[in-house]
Design a protein around this motif. Structure first.
Motif, mmCIF file in Angstrom:
data_model
loop_
_atom_site.group_PDB
_atom_site.id
_atom_site.type_symbol
_atom_site.label_atom_id
_atom_site.label_comp_id
_atom_site.label_asym_id
_atom_site.label_seq_id
_atom_site.Cartn_x
_atom_site.Cartn_y
_atom_site.Cartn_z
ATOM 1 N N ARG A 123 12.014 6.930 -6.768
ATOM 2 C CA ARG A 123 10.764 7.772 -7.144
ATOM 3 C C ARG A 123 11.235 9.093 -7.051
ATOM 4 O O ARG A 123 10.580 9.923 -7.645
ATOM 5 N N ASP A 145 0.646 -1.087 -0.075
ATOM 6 C CA ASP A 145 -0.059 0.106 0.045
ATOM 7 C C ASP A 145 0.963 1.323 -0.016
ATOM 8 O O ASP A 145 0.224 2.457 0.026
ATOM 9 N N TRP A 146 1.944 1.106 0.116
ATOM 10 C CA TRP A 146 2.872 2.550 0.149
ATOM 11 C C TRP A 146 2.734 3.279 -0.775
ATOM 12 O O TRP A 146 2.703 4.542 -0.666
ATOM 13 N N PRO A 147 2.622 2.876 -2.176
ATOM 14 C CA PRO A 147 2.588 3.958 -3.119
ATOM 15 C C PRO A 147 1.112 4.807 -3.054
ATOM 16 O O PRO A 147 1.065 5.695 -3.763
ATOM 17 N N SER A 148 0.065 4.310 -2.341
ATOM 18 C CA SER A 148 -1.055 4.983 -2.137
ATOM 19 C C SER A 148 -1.023 5.953 -1.296
ATOM 20 O O SER A 148 -2.028 6.828 -1.053
ATOM 21 N N PHE A 149 -0.285 5.777 -0.172
ATOM 22 C CA PHE A 149 -0.053 6.898 0.718
ATOM 23 C C PHE A 149 0.392 8.234 0.421
ATOM 24 O O PHE A 149 1.244 8.254 -0.573
ATOM 25 N N GLU A 150 -0.041 9.270 1.261
ATOM 26 C CA GLU A 150 0.497 10.439 0.704
ATOM 27 C C GLU A 150 2.003 10.591 1.152
ATOM 28 O O GLU A 150 2.521 10.315 2.151
ATOM 29 N N HIS A 151 2.865 10.926 0.125
ATOM 30 C CA HIS A 151 4.308 10.938 0.176
ATOM 31 C C HIS A 151 4.756 12.301 0.824
ATOM 32 O O HIS A 151 4.255 13.311 0.087
#
Length: 281
Positions: A67, A30-36
């Motif tokens: 990224r 789920d990391w890519p979907s969190f606010e970076h």
């Protein structure tokens, strides 16, 4: 009077959702979907170092470098050391020796491609080189790393290698690899964690200042660390995390930047690789 000892201040580059405190709550998938927020927070750290005229070492997750390559170039352009924190924050004692080697190689390739500089330093996620990983230092030496800063010589429920040397040591016979542990202090016969992170954030600043002065008086440089998310009190909250994890992660976030600025002002700071070079010259 400021000590003449040049200490090492390091930054573990990872985002708020990549920390050990939440590894059992948040799924890596789920990391890519969190606010970076790692880029903006690291830029704030770079500005803080620039204001103080200090240099440091940025132990960076290759997941981040993959990224945000422009961020990696900014770190290098500002004169800081780029070093490895592994790919995606897997603790070393969860890996086999060959999986660890693969992680080292993948991470170094991504970091060097992004930064355009050689990567010779490594810090294990959550200081996870310990008694469970007798092979880890040998793999680092075989892969050509000059140093590791992956051991916390304390007893702690989250990490630690109690009884290991408090200052720089060579863990592999016949190798030039140096292990440079994070700073500890001695009080009443006990070894106390004083290397930064949550301890620095939650304890009074005077404790950290005393600890750095103590090791400097013994003729050793201090090795401290922190994370970019620690100066970000507005970061998202993880409501279903264990209470202890919430306390460790969120306590005193609003005070962290001010404490870091005091630390940068009160002591002299440089890169870890320069410190290692001075110790091996």
């Amino acid at each position: 009077m400021m000590s003449s000892v040049i200490n090492a201040l390091s930054v573990d580059i990872e985002d708020w959702f990549q920390v050990g405190a939440f590894e059992s709550t948040l799924d890596r998938a789920d990391w890519p979907s969190f606010e970076h927020r790692v880029e903006r927070n690291t830029d704030a750290v770079l500005a803080m170092f620039d204001d103080a005229g200090a240099k440091g070492t940025f132990f960076t997750l290759a997941w981040v470098a993959e990224r945000y390559p422009a961020l990696i170039r900014r770190i290098v352009a500002a004169g800081h050391e780029l070093a490895s924190h592994g790919y995606d924050h897997q603790r070393v004692f969860t890996l086999s020796a060959e999986a660890f080697r693969a992680d080292l190689r993948k991470s170094r390739r991504l970091l060097e491609d992004a930064g355009g500089v050689a990567v010779t330093g490594y810090r294990a996620p959550s200081f996870s080189i310990d008694q469970q990983t007798p092979w880890a230092h040998a793999v680092l030496a075989e892969e050509g790393y000059a140093y590791s800063s992956s051991v916390a010589p304390v007893r702690h429920d989250h990490y630690g290698w109690a009884g290991s040397p408090r200052f720089g040591w060579r863990p592999v016979d016949g190798s030039g690899l140096l292990e440079l542990p994070v700073t500890t202090a001695r009080l009443a016969g006990r070894t106390l964690a004083a290397g930064g992170g949550g301890f620095f954030r939650m304890l009074p600043y005077e404790f950290s200042r005393w600890a750095v002065r103590q090791v400097n008086a013994e003729g050793h440089p201090a090795v401290l660390y922190f994370h970019p998310w620690e100066i970000d009190p507005g970061q998202p909250r993880v409501p279903n995390a264990p209470l202890r994890s919430k306390v460790r992660h969120y306590a005193n976030l609003s005070a962290m930047e001010g404490k870091l600025r005091r630390l940068l002002r009160d002591f002299r700071w440089g890169r870890v690789d320069a410190l290692v070079e001075g110790m091996t010259a």
